[in-house]
Design an enzyme around this catalytic site. Structure first.
Site, PDB file in Angstrom:
ATOM      1  N   GLY A  79     -13.821  27.820  56.875  1.00 51.09           N
ATOM      2  CA  GLY A  79     -13.477  26.480  57.367  1.00 51.09           C
ATOM      3  C   GLY A  79     -12.088  26.046  56.951  1.00 51.09           C
ATOM      4  N   THR A  80     -11.516  26.722  55.949  1.00 51.86           N
ATOM      5  CA  THR A  80     -10.176  26.352  55.485  1.00 51.86           C
ATOM      6  C   THR A  80      -9.185  26.438  56.646  1.00 51.86           C
ATOM      7  OG1 THR A  80     -10.706  27.232  53.318  1.00 51.86           O
ATOM      8  CG2 THR A  80      -8.367  26.941  53.803  1.00 51.86           C
ATOM      9  N   THR A  81      -8.277  25.480  56.699  1.00 51.10           N
ATOM     10  CA  THR A  81      -7.246  25.468  57.749  1.00 51.10           C
ATOM     11  C   THR A  81      -5.888  25.848  57.129  1.00 51.10           C
ATOM     12  OG1 THR A  81      -6.980  23.113  57.340  1.00 51.10           O
ATOM     13  CG2 THR A  81      -8.396  23.727  59.165  1.00 51.10           C
ATOM     14  N   ASN A 106     -11.973  23.163  63.300  1.00 47.42           N
ATOM     15  CA  ASN A 106     -12.892  22.026  63.309  1.00 47.42           C
ATOM     16  C   ASN A 106     -14.302  22.553  63.615  1.00 47.42           C
ATOM     17  OD1 ASN A 106     -14.402  19.726  63.859  1.00 47.42           O
ATOM     18  ND2 ASN A 106     -12.610  18.608  64.539  1.00 47.42           N
ATOM     19  N   HIS A 139      -6.639   8.025  63.541  1.00 46.41           N
ATOM     20  CA  HIS A 139      -7.072   8.492  62.219  1.00 46.41           C
ATOM     21  C   HIS A 139      -6.605   7.508  61.153  1.00 46.41           C
ATOM     22  CE1 HIS A 139      -7.790  12.417  64.154  1.00 46.41           C
ATOM     23  NE2 HIS A 139      -8.610  12.634  63.148  1.00 46.41           N
ATOM     24  N   HIS A 140      -7.174   7.632  59.972  1.00 47.50           N
ATOM     25  CA  HIS A 140      -6.816   6.816  58.809  1.00 47.50           C
ATOM     26  C   HIS A 140      -5.336   6.985  58.431  1.00 47.50           C
ATOM     27  CE1 HIS A 140      -6.932  10.555  56.513  1.00 47.50           C
ATOM     28  NE2 HIS A 140      -8.021  10.826  57.232  1.00 47.50           N
ATOM     29  N   LYS A 143      -3.633  10.373  56.850  1.00 44.88           N
ATOM     30  CA  LYS A 143      -3.485  11.650  57.560  1.00 44.88           C
ATOM     31  C   LYS A 143      -1.999  11.927  57.787  1.00 44.88           C
ATOM     32  CE  LYS A 143      -5.204  14.272  61.519  1.00 44.88           C
ATOM     33  NZ  LYS A 143      -5.573  15.459  60.744  1.00 44.88           N
ATOM     34  N   GLY A 149      -5.109  18.359  65.047  1.00 45.92           N
ATOM     35  CA  GLY A 149      -5.392  19.675  65.634  1.00 45.92           C
ATOM     36  C   GLY A 149      -6.434  19.558  66.741  1.00 45.92           C
TER      37      GLY A 149
HETATM   38  N1  LIG Z   1     -12.836  23.589  59.659  1.00 48.08           N
HETATM   39  C1  LIG Z   1     -13.342  22.377  59.426  1.00 48.08           C
HETATM   40  O1  LIG Z   1     -14.198  21.871  60.166  1.00 48.08           O
HETATM   41  C2  LIG Z   1     -12.871  21.606  58.218  1.00 48.08           C
HETATM   42  C3  LIG Z   1     -13.434  20.373  57.891  1.00 48.08           C
HETATM   43  C4  LIG Z   1     -13.019  19.737  56.718  1.00 48.08           C
HETATM   44  C5  LIG Z   1     -12.051  20.336  55.916  1.00 48.08           C
HETATM   45  N2  LIG Z   1     -11.511  21.525  56.296  1.00 48.08           N
HETATM   46  C6  LIG Z   1     -10.563  22.266  55.466  1.00 48.08           C
HETATM   47  O2  LIG Z   1     -11.317  22.900  54.428  1.00 48.08           O
HETATM   48  C7  LIG Z   1     -10.513  23.032  53.258  1.00 48.08           C
HETATM   49  C8  LIG Z   1     -11.233  22.407  52.072  1.00 48.08           C
HETATM   50  O3  LIG Z   1     -11.469  21.048  52.315  1.00 48.08           O
HETATM   51  P1  LIG Z   1     -12.187  20.115  51.213  1.00 48.08           P
HETATM   52  O4  LIG Z   1     -12.187  18.744  51.786  1.00 48.08           O
HETATM   53  O5  LIG Z   1     -13.470  20.717  50.765  1.00 48.08           O
HETATM   54  O6  LIG Z   1     -11.110  20.236  50.021  1.00 48.08           O
HETATM   55  P2  LIG Z   1     -11.350  19.947  48.458  1.00 48.08           P
HETATM   56  O7  LIG Z   1      -9.990  19.833  47.866  1.00 48.08           O
HETATM   57  O8  LIG Z   1     -12.317  18.847  48.260  1.00 48.08           O
HETATM   58  O9  LIG Z   1     -12.039  21.299  47.924  1.00 48.08           O
HETATM   59  C9  LIG Z   1     -11.403  22.535  47.851  1.00 48.08           C
HETATM   60  C10 LIG Z   1     -12.022  23.286  46.670  1.00 48.08           C
HETATM   61  O10 LIG Z   1     -11.582  24.640  46.722  1.00 48.08           O
HETATM   62  C11 LIG Z   1     -11.399  25.063  45.369  1.00 48.08           C
HETATM   63  N3  LIG Z   1     -10.548  26.271  45.341  1.00 48.08           N
HETATM   64  C12 LIG Z   1      -9.199  26.344  45.373  1.00 48.08           C
HETATM   65  N4  LIG Z   1      -8.815  27.640  45.315  1.00 48.08           N
HETATM   66  C13 LIG Z   1      -9.936  28.380  45.231  1.00 48.08           C
HETATM   67  C14 LIG Z   1     -10.200  29.762  45.151  1.00 48.08           C
HETATM   68  N5  LIG Z   1      -9.213  30.660  45.133  1.00 48.08           N
HETATM   69  N6  LIG Z   1     -11.488  30.174  45.096  1.00 48.08           N
HETATM   70  C15 LIG Z   1     -12.497  29.294  45.107  1.00 48.08           C
HETATM   71  N7  LIG Z   1     -12.321  27.956  45.183  1.00 48.08           N
HETATM   72  C16 LIG Z   1     -11.058  27.504  45.255  1.00 48.08           C
HETATM   73  C17 LIG Z   1     -10.771  23.855  44.695  1.00 48.08           C
HETATM   74  O11 LIG Z   1     -10.907  23.932  43.281  1.00 48.08           O
HETATM   75  C18 LIG Z   1     -11.596  22.718  45.303  1.00 48.08           C
HETATM   76  O12 LIG Z   1     -12.748  22.413  44.525  1.00 48.08           O
HETATM   77  C19 LIG Z   1      -9.167  22.414  53.634  1.00 48.08           C
HETATM   78  O13 LIG Z   1      -8.331  23.434  54.120  1.00 48.08           O
HETATM   79  C20 LIG Z   1      -9.505  21.451  54.770  1.00 48.08           C
HETATM   80  O14 LIG Z   1      -8.420  21.205  55.635  1.00 48.08           O
HETATM   81  C21 LIG Z   1     -11.904  22.171  57.425  1.00 48.08           C
END
Ligand SMILES: NC(=O)c1ccc[n+]([C@@H]2O[C@H](COP(=O)([O-])OP(=O)(O)OC[C@H]3O[C@@H](n4cnc5c(N)ncnc54)[C@H](O)[C@@H]3O)[C@@H](O)[C@H]2O)c1
Length: 251
Positions: A79-81, A106, A139-140, A143, A149
């Protein structure tokens, strides 16, 4: 299913709740910072016994995490972007290792169903010259990127399925808009959780499609659908592909 959460931040926790409600077990929580985890690093010890991994960390760590998980032979939902410039290399590695991966900027189930509605709506309205189309998002105020996206993807859908529109304009226009331009407007204020709209407009009426996000649970629901789908499959898929496959099975 036994799931490893890689990244136990806001999304990791959300995925945990939805996974439990769907009868899955969280067998590992891997995060170097959070204190409610089972491990700080990915290894055969920490994820060896799981069926599938879910990665929500950050752009700097995603590709390294994907590589480790794939080399350990586990399917993965990412899910990470912000890492998509590395997608060709990741695709190559996943193919070489005969692994399975789903990614999406997303994962919201509602947003992805909204994309399907947008495709249908654009196809329906396009032949009727009296209808124009435009898009907007709100959005808030925190952002940082604009347009979102999701709004960019909606615009791509319009260009693909409403061929009278050939390009997107996002800036303020100090001139009349050209008929082949799609106006996409962004609003930033307050606490809007994320709203996306597509409007088809004629002199007689307006038809609007709007998606309003209420919480992160929608992202987690979509990620869990992908988790259940990817186990036993090989290759790299977008969540839109997964959803199309699931919808085809239900029709
Ligand atoms: N694709 C989607 O639908 C969607 C939705 C929401 C958020 N996101 C993305 O997901 C990502 C995370 O969002 P979030 O809101 O959970 O962020 P967040 O900051 O709350 O959590 C990220 C977590 O990852 C941990 N982390 C960092 N490096 C790491 C590693 N190498 N190994 C393991 N854990 C690690 C951090 O310590 C933190 O606890 C962002 O890139 C965000 O843009 C995607």
């Amino acid at each position: 299913m036994k799931i490893a959460l890689i990244g136990y931040g806001k999304m990791g926790r959300e995925v945990e709740q939805v996974a439990r409600s769907r009868g899955h077990t969280i067998a590992a929580r891997i995060d170097p910072v959070s204190n409610a985890t089972t491990a700080s690093e990915i290894s055969s010890q920490t994820i060896g016994a799981v069926d599938v991994c879910v990665e929500f960390t950050g752009p700097a760590s995603a590709v390294g995490n994907i590589e480790q998980v794939v080399r350990l032979g586990k399917p993965l939902v990412v899910g990470t972007t912000g890492w998509y410039q590395h997608l060709p290399a990741v695709e190559k590695m996943v193919m070489q290792e005969k692994a399975g991966l789903v990614y999406a900027p997303n994962f919201s189930l509602g947003v992805n169903l909204f994309y399907q509605l947008a495709i249908e709506a654009a196809r329906l309205f396009h032949p009727f010259e009296e209808y124009d189309v435009c898009a907007s998002e709100a959005h808030h105020r925190l952002k940082v990127d604009s347009p979102s996206g999701t709004a960019r993807r909606l615009s791509e859908i319009v260009l693909e399925h409403f061929p009278r529109k050939r390009r997107v304009v996002v800036d303020s226009l100090n001139r009349a808009i050209e008929p082949d331009e799609l106006h996409l407007v962004s609003l930033r204020a307050g606490h809007f959780p994320g709203t996306h709209s597509l409007a088809f407009d004629s002199s007689a009426d307006t038809v609007e499609l709007t998606h309003t996000a209420r919480s992160r649970a929608g992202f987690a629901s979509g990620a869990l659908l992908a988790v259940e789908w990817i186990v036993g499959r090989q290759g790299v898929y977008t969540f839109e592909q997964v959803l199309q496959d699931l919808l085809a099975g239900r029709r």
